[in-house]
Design an enzyme around this catalytic site. Structure first.
Site, mmCIF file in Angstrom:
data_model
loop_
_atom_site.group_PDB
_atom_site.id
_atom_site.type_symbol
_atom_site.label_atom_id
_atom_site.label_comp_id
_atom_site.label_asym_id
_atom_site.label_seq_id
_atom_site.Cartn_x
_atom_site.Cartn_y
_atom_site.Cartn_z
ATOM 1 N N TYR A 1 0.856 -1.189 0.000
ATOM 2 C CA TYR A 1 0.000 0.000 0.000
ATOM 3 C C TYR A 1 0.888 1.233 0.000
ATOM 4 C CZ TYR A 1 -5.027 -0.444 0.178
ATOM 5 O OH TYR A 1 -6.323 -0.596 -0.187
ATOM 6 N N ASP B 1 -6.738 12.799 -25.499
ATOM 7 C CA ASP B 1 -6.846 11.405 -25.058
ATOM 8 C C ASP B 1 -6.209 10.559 -26.158
ATOM 9 O OD1 ASP B 1 -7.557 8.810 -24.505
ATOM 10 O OD2 ASP B 1 -9.564 9.316 -23.769
ATOM 11 N N ARG C 1 -2.663 -3.090 -18.312
ATOM 12 C CA ARG C 1 -3.818 -2.199 -18.168
ATOM 13 C C ARG C 1 -3.411 -1.093 -17.201
ATOM 14 N NH1 ARG C 1 -8.001 -5.062 -20.997
ATOM 15 N NH2 ARG C 1 -9.314 -3.285 -20.530
#
Ligand code: DSN
Length: 445
Positions: free
Chosen positions: A50, A202, A237
């Site tokens: 984390y 984008d 991804r």
């Protein structure tokens, strides 16, 4: 304990998917095969950590190594794209676009202007069914009759609507995007509005082509760039948000605003394994081979487009400049969903897609979208494209006349029957066998 031992079902499904990916022509333009190195980083112990916050400013202990991983990913992206700031934490493209809007727009008040989804824009560019259209005001621009961006019309709309952010970029646009013209439009509208109009590029689909130098870069002309990392860029991804010099000149706090919107605004802990895998993909993309790869993607797409035109296919805009081809199947008397399923049965995996001014619903659109990034990764070149075009033509000829009915009820009944029938079509299954044999010559490393 190994995956095979602890969970043989998932192990088996992964194996099956591996075989499927090897035996078919993966031609969905947003898909690719990542390298083993990328997958190694993705499946590493970094998934255990984390690390809310940013390098050297974390809310959890034990992040010295993670800091180095994230900084390396940032530095590589900065160098590769030539930008002063990059945030590598977005989980994927849609969250990244949401984060950009969150950083710069006031919900329900400020306006997003993007390419209509019906003309190849992305859901997050202002579509009414996504957060972008639900939480912000929107205005869309469209393509002209030739299937091209119409910069005069975009300027006119932007002048009238004064959006706070203009999005340039698409998921189904086969041509070069003129970022310079978009930059001039945004600058003019900003002056008219008396406050900055941000220009977001984008580049999710074309990032790898930009890196390879086969599509012009938006960097000198836009303020912010968002890209996913898994399409032509061939990474895992994920996504990145970049801020340009131009953007910082327009708004010196731009990168701070983006950082705050990503964390704590929208996300919690970054996926550090994903960050490391992005860093690996960026390293791979900086190698000379990647330039050749990008060039070959475009050569392949152009050859495939030319061959398809010879077979009488109706390509939106008449061809392609990039990795992607959009075909209206109306003249072939085949619905896009029908064509996509028939091609899948034959081992050619593409996706059904709306075409400009489509009269059919999104689940049964009139067109198909295909691309060359993944098959180029396998080493296929122009001569292979000629063969693939012939197979595509043979498949579509097989389902000639299979039109989807107009009413909803008739559509479901038709689809049920067609789905069962097409899966047993001997000619398509024969092509699938040929495709499998053909694919075995192009191993996925
Ligand atoms: N789903 C992606 C594509 O296929 O273009 C965009 O998010």
């Amino acid at each position: 304990m190994s995956l095979k031992t602890i969970d043989p079902k998932i192990f088996e499904l992964i194996k099956q998917e591996e075989v499927r990916q090897k035996e078919v022509l993966e031609m969905i333009p947003s898909e690719n095969y990542t390298s083993v190195a990328v997958m190694e980083a993705l499946g590493s112990v970094l998934t255990n950590k984390y690390s809310e916050g940013y390098p050297r400013k974390r809310y959890y202990q034990g992040n010295k190594i993670i800091d180095s991983v994230e900084s390396l990913a940032q530095e590589r992206a900065q160098k590769l794209f030539g930008v002063p700031y990059v945030n590598v934490q977005p989980y994927s493209g849609s969250p990244a676009n949401a984060e950009i809007y969150m950083a710069l727009l006031e919900p329900l008040k400020d306006k997003i202007m993007g390419l209509s989804i019906a003309f190849g824009g992305h859901l997050t560019h202002g579509s009414a069914v996504s957060f972008s259209g639900k939480y912000f005001k929107t205005v869309a621009y469209e393509l002209n009759e030739q299937g091209l961006l119409d910069y005069d019309q975009i300027l006119e709309t932007a002048r009238a609507e004064k959006p706070k952010i203009i999005v340039c970029g698409a998921t189904a646009y086969p041509r070069i995007i003129d970022f310079k013209k978009f930059g001039e439009i945004a600058d003019e509208v900003g002056v008219l509005a008396g406050s900055p109009t941000y220009l977001l590029a984008d580049i999710s689909h074309i990032a790898g082509l930009i890196v390879a130098g086969v599509h012009p870069s938006p960097v000198p002309f836009v303020d912010i760039i968002m890209t996913t990392t898994h399409k032509t860029l061939r990474g895992p991804r994920g996504a990145m948000i970049m801020v340009t010099e131009k953007g910082l000149a327009k708004d010196p706090e731009l990168s701070d605003k983006i950082d705050k919107a990503v964390f704590p605004g929208f996300q919690g802990g970054p996926h550090d394994n994903q960050t490391a895998a992005i860093a690996v993909a960026l390293e791979e993309a900086s190698l000379p081979e990647f330039k050749k790869y990008g060039q070959q993607i475009v050569k392949n797409a152009k050859t495939l487009a030319d061959e398809l035109v010879k077979f009488g296919f109706d390509l939106i805009s008449g061809g392609t400049d990039n990795h992607l081809i959009l075909i209206d199947l109306t003249n072939k008397k085949v619905n896009g969903a029908v064509g996509a399923l028939a091609l899948e049965v034959a081992g050619i995996v593409i996706n059904k897609n709306a075409v400009p001014k489509d009269s059919m619903p999104p689940f049964y659109p009139s067109g198909i979208r295909l691309g060359t990034p993944a098959i180029t990764t396998r080493g296929m070149k122009e001569k292979e494209m000629v063969k693939i075009a012939a197979w595509i033509n043979a498949v579509i000829t097989q389902v000639h006349g299979e039109q989807v009915p107009e009413t909803k009820e008739a559509r479901s009944a038709f689809w049920k029957i067609f789905r069962a029938k097409v899966r047993e079509n001997e000619s398509l299954l024969k092509i699938a066998g040929e495709v499998k044999e053909f694919c075995s010559k192009y191993p996925i490393s």
